[in-house]
Design a protein around this motif. Structure first.
Motif, PDB file in Angstrom:
ATOM      1  N   ALA A  93       0.841  -1.207   0.000  1.00  0.00           N
ATOM      2  CA  ALA A  93       0.000   0.000   0.000  1.00  0.00           C
ATOM      3  C   ALA A  93       0.872   1.250   0.000  1.00  0.00           C
ATOM      4  CB  ALA A  93      -0.935   0.000   1.205  1.00  0.00           C
ATOM      5  N   GLY A  94       1.974   1.220   0.747  1.00  0.00           N
ATOM      6  CA  GLY A  94       2.903   2.347   0.784  1.00  0.00           C
ATOM      7  C   GLY A  94       3.585   2.597  -0.553  1.00  0.00           C
ATOM      8  N   ARG A  95       3.631   1.587  -1.403  1.00  0.00           N
ATOM      9  CA  ARG A  95       4.207   1.725  -2.749  1.00  0.00           C
ATOM     10  C   ARG A  95       3.142   2.046  -3.790  1.00  0.00           C
ATOM     11  NH1 ARG A  95       9.155   0.821  -3.833  1.00  0.00           N
ATOM     12  NH2 ARG A  95       8.711   0.219  -5.975  1.00  0.00           N
ATOM     13  N   GLY A  96       1.891   2.260  -3.332  1.00  0.00           N
ATOM     14  CA  GLY A  96       0.824   2.637  -4.250  1.00  0.00           C
ATOM     15  C   GLY A  96       0.084   1.478  -4.884  1.00  0.00           C
ATOM     16  N   VAL A  97       0.320   0.261  -4.420  1.00  0.00           N
ATOM     17  CA  VAL A  97      -0.409  -0.898  -4.948  1.00  0.00           C
ATOM     18  C   VAL A  97      -1.798  -0.900  -4.302  1.00  0.00           C
ATOM     19  CG1 VAL A  97      -0.426  -3.422  -5.130  1.00  0.00           C
ATOM     20  CG2 VAL A  97       1.745  -2.174  -5.261  1.00  0.00           C
ATOM     21  N   PRO A  98      -2.873  -1.015  -5.090  1.00  0.00           N
ATOM     22  CA  PRO A  98      -4.242  -0.893  -4.560  1.00  0.00           C
ATOM     23  C   PRO A  98      -4.722  -2.137  -3.814  1.00  0.00           C
ATOM     24  CG  PRO A  98      -4.325  -1.366  -6.894  1.00  0.00           C
ATOM     25  CD  PRO A  98      -2.861  -1.197  -6.537  1.00  0.00           C
ATOM     26  N   VAL A  99      -4.086  -2.454  -2.685  1.00  0.00           N
ATOM     27  CA  VAL A  99      -4.448  -3.653  -1.924  1.00  0.00           C
ATOM     28  C   VAL A  99      -5.771  -3.514  -1.188  1.00  0.00           C
ATOM     29  CG1 VAL A  99      -2.079  -4.473  -1.651  1.00  0.00           C
ATOM     30  CG2 VAL A  99      -3.037  -2.906   0.035  1.00  0.00           C
ATOM     31  N   SER A 100      -6.243  -2.292  -0.987  1.00  0.00           N
ATOM     32  CA  SER A 100      -7.498  -2.100  -0.257  1.00  0.00           C
ATOM     33  C   SER A 100      -8.698  -2.646  -1.024  1.00  0.00           C
ATOM     34  CB  SER A 100      -7.715  -0.618   0.067  1.00  0.00           C
ATOM     35  OG  SER A 100      -7.869   0.121  -1.129  1.00  0.00           O
ATOM     36  N   LYS A 101      -8.518  -2.905  -2.322  1.00  0.00           N
ATOM     37  CA  LYS A 101      -9.599  -3.464  -3.134  1.00  0.00           C
ATOM     38  C   LYS A 101      -9.640  -4.989  -3.046  1.00  0.00           C
ATOM     39  CE  LYS A 101      -9.470   0.365  -6.331  1.00  0.00           C
ATOM     40  NZ  LYS A 101      -9.240   0.810  -7.698  1.00  0.00           N
ATOM     41  N   GLY A 102      -8.730  -5.568  -2.277  1.00  0.00           N
ATOM     42  CA  GLY A 102      -8.644  -7.016  -2.150  1.00  0.00           C
ATOM     43  C   GLY A 102      -7.666  -7.581  -3.161  1.00  0.00           C
ATOM     44  N   TYR A 103      -7.173  -8.771  -2.900  1.00  0.00           N
ATOM     45  CA  TYR A 103      -6.216  -9.411  -3.787  1.00  0.00           C
ATOM     46  C   TYR A 103      -6.099 -10.885  -3.457  1.00  0.00           C
ATOM     47  CZ  TYR A 103      -3.044  -8.883   0.175  1.00  0.00           C
ATOM     48  OH  TYR A 103      -2.488  -8.932   1.417  1.00  0.00           O
ATOM     49  N   VAL A 104      -5.418 -11.599  -4.315  1.00  0.00           N
ATOM     50  CA  VAL A 104      -5.109 -13.006  -4.088  1.00  0.00           C
ATOM     51  C   VAL A 104      -3.611 -13.095  -3.843  1.00  0.00           C
ATOM     52  CG1 VAL A 104      -5.079 -15.317  -5.103  1.00  0.00           C
ATOM     53  CG2 VAL A 104      -7.006 -13.779  -5.549  1.00  0.00           C
ATOM     54  N   LEU A 105      -3.231 -13.695  -2.717  1.00  0.00           N
ATOM     55  CA  LEU A 105      -1.823 -13.855  -2.353  1.00  0.00           C
ATOM     56  C   LEU A 105      -1.468 -15.331  -2.426  1.00  0.00           C
ATOM     57  CD1 LEU A 105       0.903 -12.963  -1.060  1.00  0.00           C
ATOM     58  CD2 LEU A 105      -0.205 -13.279   1.172  1.00  0.00           C
ATOM     59  N   THR A 106      -0.394 -15.629  -3.147  1.00  0.00           N
ATOM     60  CA  THR A 106       0.122 -16.990  -3.194  1.00  0.00           C
ATOM     61  C   THR A 106       1.597 -16.926  -2.839  1.00  0.00           C
ATOM     62  OG1 THR A 106      -1.430 -17.490  -4.977  1.00  0.00           O
ATOM     63  CG2 THR A 106       0.328 -19.071  -4.594  1.00  0.00           C
ATOM     64  N   VAL A 107       2.001 -17.796  -1.912  1.00  0.00           N
ATOM     65  CA  VAL A 107       3.382 -17.844  -1.443  1.00  0.00           C
ATOM     66  C   VAL A 107       3.976 -19.191  -1.850  1.00  0.00           C
ATOM     67  CG1 VAL A 107       4.914 -17.753   0.569  1.00  0.00           C
ATOM     68  CG2 VAL A 107       2.822 -16.371   0.528  1.00  0.00           C
ATOM     69  N   TYR A 108       5.155 -19.133  -2.489  1.00  0.00           N
ATOM     70  CA  TYR A 108       5.847 -20.336  -2.946  1.00  0.00           C
ATOM     71  C   TYR A 108       7.137 -20.528  -2.183  1.00  0.00           C
ATOM     72  CZ  TYR A 108       2.592 -20.301  -6.802  1.00  0.00           C
ATOM     73  OH  TYR A 108       1.446 -20.316  -7.539  1.00  0.00           O
ATOM     74  N   GLY A 109       7.474 -21.782  -1.924  1.00  0.00           N
ATOM     75  CA  GLY A 109       8.726 -22.130  -1.261  1.00  0.00           C
ATOM     76  C   GLY A 109       9.883 -22.154  -2.237  1.00  0.00           C
ATOM     77  N   PRO A 110      11.084 -22.462  -1.740  1.00  0.00           N
ATOM     78  CA  PRO A 110      12.282 -22.424  -2.581  1.00  0.00           C
ATOM     79  C   PRO A 110      12.274 -23.454  -3.714  1.00  0.00           C
ATOM     80  CG  PRO A 110      12.786 -23.325  -0.419  1.00  0.00           C
ATOM     81  CD  PRO A 110      11.379 -22.827  -0.367  1.00  0.00           C
ATOM     82  N   ASP A 111      11.480 -24.510  -3.574  1.00  0.00           N
ATOM     83  CA  ASP A 111      11.408 -25.517  -4.633  1.00  0.00           C
ATOM     84  C   ASP A 111      10.220 -25.290  -5.566  1.00  0.00           C
ATOM     85  OD1 ASP A 111       9.314 -26.169  -2.971  1.00  0.00           O
ATOM     86  OD2 ASP A 111       9.881 -28.279  -2.730  1.00  0.00           O
ATOM     87  N   GLY A 112       9.513 -24.168  -5.392  1.00  0.00           N
ATOM     88  CA  GLY A 112       8.368 -23.862  -6.245  1.00  0.00           C
ATOM     89  C   GLY A 112       7.052 -24.412  -5.746  1.00  0.00           C
TER      90      GLY A 112
END
Length: 126
Positions: A93-112
């Motif tokens: 949000a501090g970088r201006g990305v509109p996260v307040s509208k909601g988003y999908v977050l996916t986190v991957y490990g080192p092996d993908g």
């Protein structure tokens, strides 16, 4: 059949190249982040973010929703994914990305491998 094989070959080569995003559509996931994602992670570290984050990429899905992809050195994920999500959301949000509208977050490990997948609802404006 030839067209299908060509499409799969192109997609496979694109993922191997570690490119950040195709020209159209949502980001393609690779087992390693692209250059832009690594730079954004470096900036995130500088703001006090988790130094195990290898890359952060933001993009839009075909439906226009924000998609955030994170690569991490962690092999088993974040025990408190909500705390990680809140800190990451504040940074973006501090970088201006509109996260307040909601988003999908996916986190991957080192092996993908996918460690987390969550959908953040629209945040109420204060």
């Amino acid at each position: 059949m030839r067209r299908t094989v060509s499409a799969f070959t192109a997609a496979f080569l694109f993922v191997l190249a570690g490119c950040d995003e195709p020209p159209d559509g949502p980001p393609v996931t690779a087992s390693t982040p692209g250059t832009k994602a690594v730079r954004l992670a470096d900036l995130y570290h500088g703001s006090g973010g988790d130094d195990r984050v290898l890359g952060i990429r933001t993009g839009k899905a075909a439906d226009g929703n924000l998609v955030v992809t994170v690569w991490t050195r962690k092999k088993s994920g974040y025990p408190d994914i909500d705390a990680f999500d809140i800190h990451l959301r504040g940074y973006l949000a501090g970088r201006g990305v509109p996260v307040s509208k909601g988003y999908v977050l996916t986190v991957y490990g080192p092996d993908g491998s996918r460690l987390h997948h969550l959908e953040s609802a629209r945040q109420e404006e204060s």
